[in-house]
Design a protein around this motif. Structure first.
Motif, PDB file in Angstrom:
ATOM      1  N   HIS A 143      71.875  80.474  79.499  1.00 50.04           N
ATOM      2  CA  HIS A 143      70.555  80.279  78.311  1.00 50.04           C
ATOM      3  C   HIS A 143      71.295  78.638  77.518  1.00 50.04           C
ATOM      4  O   HIS A 143      72.596  78.443  77.004  1.00 50.04           O
ATOM      5  N   TYR A 144      70.407  78.040  77.270  1.00 47.17           N
ATOM      6  CA  TYR A 144      70.793  75.881  76.720  1.00 47.17           C
ATOM      7  C   TYR A 144      69.460  75.961  76.265  1.00 47.17           C
ATOM      8  O   TYR A 144      68.648  76.587  76.256  1.00 47.17           O
ATOM      9  N   GLU A 145      69.973  75.331  74.995  1.00 52.53           N
ATOM     10  CA  GLU A 145      69.403  74.630  74.137  1.00 52.53           C
ATOM     11  C   GLU A 145      69.008  72.961  74.580  1.00 52.53           C
ATOM     12  O   GLU A 145      70.057  72.173  74.301  1.00 52.53           O
ATOM     13  N   LEU A 146      67.745  72.243  74.365  1.00 45.65           N
ATOM     14  CA  LEU A 146      67.744  71.355  74.776  1.00 45.65           C
ATOM     15  C   LEU A 146      67.149  70.411  73.649  1.00 45.65           C
ATOM     16  O   LEU A 146      66.090  70.320  73.018  1.00 45.65           O
ATOM     17  N   ILE A 147      67.518  69.459  73.480  1.00 48.00           N
ATOM     18  CA  ILE A 147      67.258  68.412  72.238  1.00 48.00           C
ATOM     19  C   ILE A 147      66.731  67.163  72.631  1.00 48.00           C
ATOM     20  O   ILE A 147      67.158  66.450  72.991  1.00 48.00           O
ATOM     21  N   TYR A 148      64.963  67.093  72.210  1.00 48.25           N
ATOM     22  CA  TYR A 148      64.878  64.970  72.156  1.00 48.25           C
ATOM     23  C   TYR A 148      64.980  64.478  71.140  1.00 48.25           C
ATOM     24  O   TYR A 148      64.491  65.022  70.191  1.00 48.25           O
ATOM     25  N   GLU A 149      65.660  63.300  71.302  1.00 45.71           N
ATOM     26  CA  GLU A 149      65.257  62.990  69.945  1.00 45.71           C
ATOM     27  C   GLU A 149      64.756  61.155  69.847  1.00 45.71           C
ATOM     28  O   GLU A 149      65.341  60.722  70.695  1.00 45.71           O
ATOM     29  N   ILE A 150      63.492  61.359  69.363  1.00 47.03           N
ATOM     30  CA  ILE A 150      62.735  60.678  70.034  1.00 47.03           C
ATOM     31  C   ILE A 150      61.762  58.971  69.148  1.00 47.03           C
ATOM     32  O   ILE A 150      61.835  59.714  68.001  1.00 47.03           O
ATOM     33  N   SER A 151      62.656  58.516  68.968  1.00 50.56           N
ATOM     34  CA  SER A 151      61.956  56.896  68.404  1.00 50.56           C
ATOM     35  C   SER A 151      60.912  56.529  68.334  1.00 50.56           C
ATOM     36  O   SER A 151      60.173  56.698  69.835  1.00 50.56           O
ATOM     37  N   ALA A 152      60.207  55.688  67.567  1.00 49.37           N
ATOM     38  CA  ALA A 152      58.575  55.313  68.032  1.00 49.37           C
ATOM     39  C   ALA A 152      59.318  53.860  68.904  1.00 49.37           C
ATOM     40  O   ALA A 152      60.291  53.612  68.894  1.00 49.37           O
ATOM     41  N   PRO A 153      58.613  53.307  69.581  1.00 47.06           N
ATOM     42  CA  PRO A 153      58.214  52.402  71.104  1.00 47.06           C
ATOM     43  C   PRO A 153      58.891  51.141  70.085  1.00 47.06           C
ATOM     44  O   PRO A 153      58.392  50.649  69.442  1.00 47.06           O
TER      45      PRO A 153
END
Length: 181
Positions: A143-153
């Protein structure tokens, strides 16, 4: 006579334009269907936020990528972020269009130990459709957790036409990875 010729030329242009649009849509649908039928895409999660539909998925194998430094590193999965505009976006994209020029950092950690097993950046790439991805190594089932950090274009805009972009955001999903060895 000249008026009739202009009308006929206009009609031909409209018909050809519609045919090209339909072919593009069919090609995209066929690409998506091919991956679904092959059972390649494993869904991690989806969210609609800041005028975008964001899908986190992976293919249970790595993919040969060129250039290697843009996500072609060794791995046993191909982690992806499929990001498209929703109808209510305020930054100038039509509904369903892919959002380019994002910076997406990812981190995967084991859910029970909180140990980071992979982290890096997803890169812009194309394979029938544009997306963000990178080959990633997850060494064992669990079992895992995925984290996305998404900046503005990183994209200039006409201030009068396009409202400002969103602030950077962090998205998290829990998922189960099953090693296919």
């Amino acid at each position: 006579m000249r008026k009739l010729l202009l009308i006929l030329v206009s009609m031909v242009i409209v018909v050809l334009s519609a045919a090209c649009t339909n072919q593009k849509e069919k090609a995209s649908e066929q690409h998506e269907q091919k991956h679904k039928e092959a059972g390649e895409d494993v869904t991690i999660g989806q969210v609609i936020k800041n005028g975008m539909e964001i899908n986190a998925v992976y293919m249970p194998h790595s993919v040969e990528v060129a250039p290697v430094e843009k996500g072609g590193k060794e791995g046993n999965i191909h982690l992806e972020a499929d990001i498209h505009a929703t109808a209510d976006n305020t930054f100038g994209f039509h509904k369903g269009e892919w959002i380019p020029y994002l910076t997406i950092k990812y981190k995967i950690h084991q859910a029970d130990t909180n140990k980071v097993v992979a982290e890096g950046q997803l890169y812009q790439m194309v394979a029938g459709d544009p997306h963000y991805a990178s080959n990633v190594n997850i060494s064992e089932s669990g079992h895992y957790e995925l984290i996305y950090e998404i900046s503005a274009p990183d994209l200039a805009r006409h201030v009068d036409d396009v409202k400002g972009f969103y602030k950077p955001m962090t998205l998290k999903w829990k998922f189960e990875y099953k090693d296919s060895k």
